[in-house]
Design a protein around this motif. Sequence first.
Motif, PDB file in Angstrom:
ATOM      1  N   PHE A  77       6.827  15.441   1.220  1.00  0.00           N
ATOM      2  CA  PHE A  77       7.988  16.046   1.162  1.00  0.00           C
ATOM      3  C   PHE A  77       9.252  14.848   0.505  1.00  0.00           C
ATOM      4  N   LEU A  78       9.989  15.822  -0.245  1.00  0.00           N
ATOM      5  CA  LEU A  78      10.951  15.244  -1.065  1.00  0.00           C
ATOM      6  C   LEU A  78      12.343  14.507   0.113  1.00  0.00           C
ATOM      7  N   HIS A  89       8.907   6.358  -5.941  1.00  0.00           N
ATOM      8  CA  HIS A  89       9.703   6.110  -5.124  1.00  0.00           C
ATOM      9  C   HIS A  89      10.348   7.491  -3.958  1.00  0.00           C
ATOM     10  N   TYR A  90      10.596   8.602  -5.106  1.00  0.00           N
ATOM     11  CA  TYR A  90      10.792   9.596  -4.754  1.00  0.00           C
ATOM     12  C   TYR A  90      10.168  10.574  -3.454  1.00  0.00           C
ATOM     13  N   VAL A  91       8.245  10.344  -3.498  1.00  0.00           N
ATOM     14  CA  VAL A  91       7.357  10.885  -3.212  1.00  0.00           C
ATOM     15  C   VAL A  91       6.438  10.283  -2.770  1.00  0.00           C
ATOM     16  N   SER A  92       6.263   8.720  -1.775  1.00  0.00           N
ATOM     17  CA  SER A  92       6.421   8.181  -1.495  1.00  0.00           C
ATOM     18  C   SER A  92       4.983   8.652  -0.067  1.00  0.00           C
ATOM     19  N   GLN A  93       5.495   9.817   0.570  1.00  0.00           N
ATOM     20  CA  GLN A  93       4.394   9.885   1.875  1.00  0.00           C
ATOM     21  C   GLN A  93       3.075  10.035   1.503  1.00  0.00           C
ATOM     22  N   ASP A 142       1.162  -1.249  -0.173  1.00  0.00           N
ATOM     23  CA  ASP A 142       0.018  -0.467   0.076  1.00  0.00           C
ATOM     24  C   ASP A 142       1.098   0.688   0.047  1.00  0.00           C
ATOM     25  N   ALA A 143       1.951   1.542  -0.892  1.00  0.00           N
ATOM     26  CA  ALA A 143       2.332   2.508  -0.950  1.00  0.00           C
ATOM     27  C   ALA A 143       1.593   3.666  -1.347  1.00  0.00           C
ATOM     28  N   GLY A 144       1.806   5.017  -0.291  1.00  0.00           N
ATOM     29  CA  GLY A 144       1.281   6.119  -0.599  1.00  0.00           C
ATOM     30  C   GLY A 144       0.025   6.311   0.101  1.00  0.00           C
ATOM     31  N   ASP A 145      -0.586   4.668   0.733  1.00  0.00           N
ATOM     32  CA  ASP A 145      -2.011   4.774   1.295  1.00  0.00           C
ATOM     33  C   ASP A 145      -2.490   4.530   0.358  1.00  0.00           C
ATOM     34  N   ALA A 146      -2.155   4.649  -0.988  1.00  0.00           N
ATOM     35  CA  ALA A 146      -2.983   4.949  -1.974  1.00  0.00           C
ATOM     36  C   ALA A 146      -4.237   3.604  -2.125  1.00  0.00           C
ATOM     37  N   GLY A 181       2.328  20.441  -5.629  1.00  0.00           N
ATOM     38  CA  GLY A 181       2.801  21.069  -4.623  1.00  0.00           C
ATOM     39  C   GLY A 181       3.797  20.057  -4.658  1.00  0.00           C
ATOM     40  N   VAL A 182       3.886  18.494  -4.730  1.00  0.00           N
ATOM     41  CA  VAL A 182       4.883  18.365  -5.894  1.00  0.00           C
ATOM     42  C   VAL A 182       5.882  18.823  -6.904  1.00  0.00           C
TER      43      VAL A 182
END
Length: 367
Positions: A299-300, A191-195, A24-28, A232-233
């Motif tokens: 955030f990055l 993967h660089y913005v996975s939060q 569940d990357a990023g809780d998507a 935002g990103v």
Amino acid sequence: MIELEGVPELIDPVMVAAFEGWNDAGDAASTAVAHLDREWKGEVFAALDAEDYYDFQVNRPTVFLDNGVRKITWPTTRLSVVRVGGDKPRDLVLVRGIEPSMRWRSFCNELLAFAHELGVEMVVILGALLGDTPHTRPVPVSGVTSDPDLARTMDLEETRYEGPTGIVGILQEACTHAGVPAVSLWAAVPHYVSQPPNPKATLALLNRLEDLIGLRIPLGELPEDARAWQLGVDQLAAEDSEVAEYVQTLEEARDTAELPEASGEAIAREFERYLRRREPGAGPGPGPGVATEGGDSPFLRDPGSGRTRPPKPEQPGPESVPGPESVPGATGENPPGEAPESGSPETEGPDGEGSENGGTPDGDPGK
């Protein structure tokens, strides 16, 4: 024998499941099921016994106050049912929980017992993985299955993955062995913005699910949230030249791979979705609701090491998402030429830890 008191007889039910954690990357994925439950006002009718499947030192219970009385919420997996109206009504059984810590076979057997009792016709499992995909492009979503007949009739990829797997892969195989048609839908998260949250990936999963089961899903504020997330990103990436250069490299690779796909079937699929949404009374459409749960902007920077650009994830196997096909995401652009590669279980997740809470999943879409 499972007793389901108070659950009405369902119409052509489909079970849609997602699990927080490794898959569940990023809780998507879990956010997508939560969105369905909220928009269609799902009613919980069952919850699995937390004692049987969870290590409480890994997934800790939480304490809260209810009118001054202290209560405890235990980590578990809950099942709810939603009745979707429209010209062709269809019911959904929603499964939302946390990847279990133990007894995976018993866990899957219990879910399959519910599916059998409710007459579920198909199981769709949502997942999200970390990949080398730019946040500025449509989110790749791959649909895979272990059933060759289902792959042929529903235009899915037949999985060929070998390697470590998570509960999504285990549940899909359990469905296959039980004779229940099962499909996994995987969204690739940069993967660089996975939060979390990642509303753009959630939106892409819901669009693909909509195509798969033939229901119009009310999106509420999710498209606007996805646009705000991308802006935002964009702003954060522009502040760091190294990150901006890396994103540009990913864009060039993605655009090169997309060129052969900028035609025919992909464009027709997007146009059909557009027409469906313009038709009055085309499927259900309750009023808009809040599409994503709150959270800080992504955030990055790696909070643990201070690095600006995380390392490229290692690969768990020869391929993480079988087959070249993927589906356009939120922006309606043409689909990519091939699905993204995923990271390894050791790649840091959104919370900076290993495989917990949205880290790189098993790379096993459908095993």
